[in-house]
Design an enzyme around this catalytic site. Structure first.
Site, PDB file in Angstrom:
ATOM      1  N   LEU A   8      34.821  33.281  34.933  1.00  0.00           N
ATOM      2  CA  LEU A   8      35.906  32.406  35.350  1.00  0.00           C
ATOM      3  C   LEU A   8      36.074  32.605  37.012  1.00  0.00           C
ATOM      4  CD1 LEU A   8      38.704  33.658  32.773  1.00  0.00           C
ATOM      5  CD2 LEU A   8      36.801  31.831  32.634  1.00  0.00           C
ATOM      6  N   ALA A  10      37.316  29.380  38.574  1.00  0.00           N
ATOM      7  CA  ALA A  10      37.801  28.091  38.919  1.00  0.00           C
ATOM      8  C   ALA A  10      39.199  28.059  39.722  1.00  0.00           C
ATOM      9  CB  ALA A  10      37.946  27.164  37.390  1.00  0.00           C
ATOM     10  N   ARG A  15      46.491  33.519  46.979  1.00  0.00           N
ATOM     11  CA  ARG A  15      46.834  34.674  47.506  1.00  0.00           C
ATOM     12  C   ARG A  15      46.202  35.027  48.995  1.00  0.00           C
ATOM     13  NH1 ARG A  15      47.708  38.045  41.994  1.00  0.00           N
ATOM     14  NH2 ARG A  15      46.511  36.462  41.357  1.00  0.00           N
ATOM     15  N   LYS A  22      38.480  31.526  46.306  1.00  0.00           N
ATOM     16  CA  LYS A  22      38.447  32.735  46.301  1.00  0.00           C
ATOM     17  C   LYS A  22      37.199  33.640  46.107  1.00  0.00           C
ATOM     18  CE  LYS A  22      40.864  35.250  42.924  1.00  0.00           C
ATOM     19  NZ  LYS A  22      41.831  35.689  42.577  1.00  0.00           N
ATOM     20  N   GLN A  75      36.402  23.206  34.992  1.00  0.00           N
ATOM     21  CA  GLN A  75      37.975  22.948  34.736  1.00  0.00           C
ATOM     22  C   GLN A  75      38.636  22.129  35.512  1.00  0.00           C
ATOM     23  OE1 GLN A  75      39.994  26.625  35.265  1.00  0.00           O
ATOM     24  NE2 GLN A  75      41.521  26.274  33.697  1.00  0.00           N
ATOM     25  N   ASN A 167      45.170  45.583  32.239  1.00  0.00           N
ATOM     26  CA  ASN A 167      43.973  44.660  31.644  1.00  0.00           C
ATOM     27  C   ASN A 167      43.066  44.419  32.960  1.00  0.00           C
ATOM     28  OD1 ASN A 167      42.557  42.854  30.473  1.00  0.00           O
ATOM     29  ND2 ASN A 167      44.021  41.109  30.924  1.00  0.00           N
ATOM     30  N   ASN A 225      42.552  40.137  44.982  1.00  0.00           N
ATOM     31  CA  ASN A 225      43.535  38.613  45.145  1.00  0.00           C
ATOM     32  C   ASN A 225      43.996  38.456  46.268  1.00  0.00           C
ATOM     33  OD1 ASN A 225      43.491  38.260  42.186  1.00  0.00           O
ATOM     34  ND2 ASN A 225      44.553  40.218  42.046  1.00  0.00           N
ATOM     35  N   ASN A 375      -0.350  44.956  79.666  1.00  0.00           N
ATOM     36  CA  ASN A 375       1.013  45.685  80.129  1.00  0.00           C
ATOM     37  C   ASN A 375       1.928  44.526  80.943  1.00  0.00           C
ATOM     38  OD1 ASN A 375       2.350  48.269  80.778  1.00  0.00           O
ATOM     39  ND2 ASN A 375       2.196  47.336  82.924  1.00  0.00           N
ATOM     40  N   TYR A 385      10.915  26.658  79.331  1.00  0.00           N
ATOM     41  CA  TYR A 385      11.842  25.507  79.110  1.00  0.00           C
ATOM     42  C   TYR A 385      12.023  24.744  80.256  1.00  0.00           C
ATOM     43  CZ  TYR A 385      16.073  22.748  77.636  1.00  0.00           C
ATOM     44  OH  TYR A 385      16.996  21.828  77.229  1.00  0.00           O
TER      45      TYR A 385
HETATM   46  C1  UD1 Z   1      44.215  38.371  35.351  1.00  0.00           C
HETATM   47  C2  UD1 Z   1      44.727  38.808  34.092  1.00  0.00           C
HETATM   48  C3  UD1 Z   1      45.568  39.935  34.074  1.00  0.00           C
HETATM   49  C4  UD1 Z   1      44.588  40.993  34.582  1.00  0.00           C
HETATM   50  C5  UD1 Z   1      44.035  40.689  35.889  1.00  0.00           C
HETATM   51  C6  UD1 Z   1      42.792  41.735  36.310  1.00  0.00           C
HETATM   52  C7  UD1 Z   1      45.385  36.594  32.994  1.00  0.00           C
HETATM   53  C8  UD1 Z   1      46.602  35.647  32.780  1.00  0.00           C
HETATM   54  N1  UD1 Z   1      45.790  37.544  33.900  1.00  0.00           N
HETATM   55  O1  UD1 Z   1      45.345  38.469  36.381  1.00  0.00           O
HETATM   56  O2  UD1 Z   1      46.226  40.374  32.976  1.00  0.00           O
HETATM   57  O3  UD1 Z   1      45.164  42.544  35.010  1.00  0.00           O
HETATM   58  O4  UD1 Z   1      43.178  39.475  35.968  1.00  0.00           O
HETATM   59  O5  UD1 Z   1      42.266  41.330  37.508  1.00  0.00           O
HETATM   60  O6  UD1 Z   1      44.034  36.234  32.600  1.00  0.00           O
HETATM   61  N2  UD1 Z   1      40.805  31.289  36.682  1.00  0.00           N
HETATM   62  C9  UD1 Z   1      40.383  30.273  36.483  1.00  0.00           C
HETATM   63  N3  UD1 Z   1      40.852  29.045  36.004  1.00  0.00           N
HETATM   64  C10 UD1 Z   1      42.471  29.254  35.779  1.00  0.00           C
HETATM   65  C11 UD1 Z   1      42.683  30.449  36.395  1.00  0.00           C
HETATM   66  C12 UD1 Z   1      42.163  31.382  36.755  1.00  0.00           C
HETATM   67  O7  UD1 Z   1      39.143  29.947  36.471  1.00  0.00           O
HETATM   68  O8  UD1 Z   1      42.806  28.326  35.474  1.00  0.00           O
HETATM   69  C13 UD1 Z   1      39.877  32.221  37.361  1.00  0.00           C
HETATM   70  C14 UD1 Z   1      39.888  32.821  38.699  1.00  0.00           C
HETATM   71  O9  UD1 Z   1      39.347  32.074  39.642  1.00  0.00           O
HETATM   72  C15 UD1 Z   1      39.886  34.426  38.581  1.00  0.00           C
HETATM   73  C16 UD1 Z   1      40.020  34.731  37.233  1.00  0.00           C
HETATM   74  O10 UD1 Z   1      40.233  33.614  36.725  1.00  0.00           O
HETATM   75  O11 UD1 Z   1      38.530  34.396  39.013  1.00  0.00           O
HETATM   76  C17 UD1 Z   1      41.569  35.640  37.246  1.00  0.00           C
HETATM   77  O12 UD1 Z   1      42.485  34.611  37.816  1.00  0.00           O
HETATM   78  P1  UD1 Z   1      43.514  35.341  38.543  1.00  0.00           P
HETATM   79  O13 UD1 Z   1      44.692  34.211  39.036  1.00  0.00           O
HETATM   80  O14 UD1 Z   1      42.955  36.555  39.705  1.00  0.00           O
HETATM   81  O15 UD1 Z   1      44.328  36.306  37.571  1.00  0.00           O
HETATM   82  P2  UD1 Z   1      45.037  37.369  37.847  1.00  0.00           P
HETATM   83  O16 UD1 Z   1      46.675  37.231  38.295  1.00  0.00           O
HETATM   84  O17 UD1 Z   1      44.433  38.658  38.935  1.00  0.00           O
HETATM   85 MG    MG Z   2      42.825  38.449  39.864  1.00  0.00          MG
END
Ligand code: UD1
Ligand code: MG
Length: 462
Positions: A8, A10, A15, A22, A75, A167, A225, A375, A385
């Site tokens: 993932l 997208a 932050r 990111k 996405q 998680n 993050n 040398n 140049y």
């Molecule tokens: C997420 C988890 C959380 C976990 C943590 C671990 C969810 C809802 N939460 O939180 O339980 O403890 O990761 O690091 O899954 N992304 C997409 N599309 C979206 C949203 C996010 O592709 O619509 C991608 C982001 O680019 C990122 C990843 O998903 O690489 C995680 O998203 P992020 O916003 O970092 O989730 P966390 O708040 O860290």
């Molecule tokens: Mg994250």
């Protein structure tokens, strides 16, 4: 049994407070996503699919260049991690195996953990860990050994916030069950997002087997993050690389200040004195010495090479037993053949120095070829140049270049020639020739004495 992976990537990464998505923020010169893909590929995944969205052209551009084999799905709106996975449904329509989902902001993840998760029995395996400061992570709510649910920080009750088991955002699913369960999750939560961890509840309600897998090694699963966490992750990766090299036989003094990028290779018995930056696709052979405050990038260094302190070396080739520095700048296109030596305050660019050439002090050697055993005296400059174009200087074998010689290129000096100190060489010099191009010296006998006396009298008068 093989498995496929969805990464993932997208999200915007709010932050980070950045124009750059990111997952493209770098650790040791490589985007976070690079490390995730490397680990996923090493784990043995059959296929890797990355979900892109925010500034997708940037993320896709990186993928096309470094990982053309990785598929992407789009996405359009970032409606949450569950929604992101749903965007990959089409690719998995007829796939009956396991699919591992990994967050793109988990750059320290190990290949072994991904593989172990994919091989875990059950319909859903979720990798969890423990940290004293779980703020921001989804918390794992258990009832005895079983996971009841995963609750996001923003939706957690004060009691749930006390839970230290988190998680990691890394899961393995039965592919068919995952995509059907995703249709049943909603966005009734604090962030109005479709959360991927919510499929756990759906799996449980259908009686599918959910298996928690716990790792003690929180560092390897930490989410990045913001830029503070980015620097933490970089420190951890840096230490891993240093340790790996040490175990392969490289001595690294002051290791905390050794910044060595992941694609660098270093041979055994090489001794490195940090602070040091070794970057890009640099390859260093065995038994070399590299002094402190030096930066080396995209350079090949053969064995038994000595690089002293305070050098800057980029895009160069340093062959067996050559030596550089201290205080030398080697720009791209520099080649030092066996035993060649570039010393203090010497700058080179696009310069080929054949075997045993010595340029020990204070020189600029650009766009030139210098034959073996020549040398180069202190203060030599190739004037390459003319304000409009770059020109080459050719210097033959066994030439003695007198101190402070200027070669006004294009110019050629043949084998065994000598140039007088302070010469401005504008014409070619044939073999065995001594070229002197400077004003002739005049000696006026007794003149020093009379000049002194004259000045003494002047001083008395005033
Ligand atoms: C997420 C988890 C959380 C976990 C943590 C671990 C969810 C809802 N939460 O939180 O339980 O403890 O990761 O690091 O899954 N992304 C997409 N599309 C979206 C949203 C996010 O592709 O619509 C991608 C982001 O680019 C990122 C990843 O998903 O690489 C995680 O998203 P992020 O916003 O970092 O989730 P966390 O708040 O860290
Ligand atoms: Mg994250």
């Amino acid at each position: 049994m093989g498995f496929k992976v969805i990464i993932l990537a997208a999200g915007k990464g709010t932050r980070f407070k950045s124009e750059l998505p990111k997952v493209l923020h770098k650790i040791l010169g490589k985007p976070m996503l690079w490390f995730v893909i490397k680990a996923v590929q090493k784990s043995g995944a059959e296929e890797v699919v990355t979900v892109v969205g925010h500034k997708k052209e940037l993320v896709e551009g990186f993928l096309k260049k470094d990982f053309p084999e990785v598929k992407t799905v789009y996405q359009e709106e970032q409606l949450g991690t569950g929604h992101a996975v749903m965007c990959a449904e089409e690719i998995f329509r007829n796939y009956k195996g396991k699919v591992v989902v990994v967050n793109g902001d988990t750059p320290l993840i190990n290949a072994e953990d991904i593989k172990a998760l994919a091989e875990t029995e059950g319909d859903m395996a979720v990798l969890t860990s423990r940290t004293e400061n779980p703020t921001g992570y989804g918390r794992v709510v258990r009832d005895g050994g079983e996971i009841l649910k995963i609750v996001e920080e923003k939706d957690a009750t004060p009691e749930e916030k006390e839970i230290k088991e988190i998680n990691t955002g890394i899961y393995a699913f039965d592919s068919q069950k995952l995509f059907s369960a995703l249709k049943e999750i909603d966005n009734n939560n604090a962030q109005k997002e479709y959360y991927l961890p919510d499929v756990l509840k759906v799996f449980k309600s259908k009686g599918y087997a959910v298996v928690p897998v716990f790792t003690e090694d929180f560092e390897s699963v930490m989410g990045v993050n913001n830029r503070y966490e980015l620097s933490k992750a970089e420190e951890i990766m840096k230490a891993r690389i240093v340790k790996d090299l040490q175990l392969k036989g490289v001595t690294i003094h002051n290791p905390h200040s050794a910044y060595i990028e992941p694609e660098v290779e270093i041979g055994k018995d090489t001794e490195i004195f940090a602070p040091i930056y070794i970057k890009g696709k640099t390859k260093i052979g065995e038994n070399c010495h590299i002094g402190p405050f030096t930066e080396i990038e995209d350079t090949t260094v053969e064995s038994n090479v000595k690089i002293e302190s305070y050098c800057w070396i980029k895009g160069s080739v340093l062959k067996e037993s050559s030596s550089v520095g201290p205080f030398a700048k080697l720009r791209p296109g520099t080649v030092l053949e066996e035993g060649a030596k570039v010393g203090t305050f010497v700058e080179t660019k696009n310069a080929h120095l054949e075997r045993n050439v010595k340029a020990n002090h204070l020189s600029y050697l650009g766009d030139c070829h210098i034959g073996e055993n020549t040398n180069v005296g202190a203060g030599t400059i190739t004037c390459n140049y003319d304000g409009f174009n770059k020109w080459r200087t050719e210097i033959g074998k066994n030439v003695f270049v007198g101190s402070n010689t200027l070669f006004v290129a294009p110019v050629k000096v043949e084998d065994n020639a000598i140039t007088g100190a302070g010469s401005v060489i504008t014409k070619d010099v044939p073999e065995n020739t001594l070229a002197i191009a400077r004003a002739r010296q005049v000696n006026l006998e007794g003149k020093a004495k009379s000049v002194r006396e004259k000045n003494k009298q002047k001083r008395k008068k005033s």
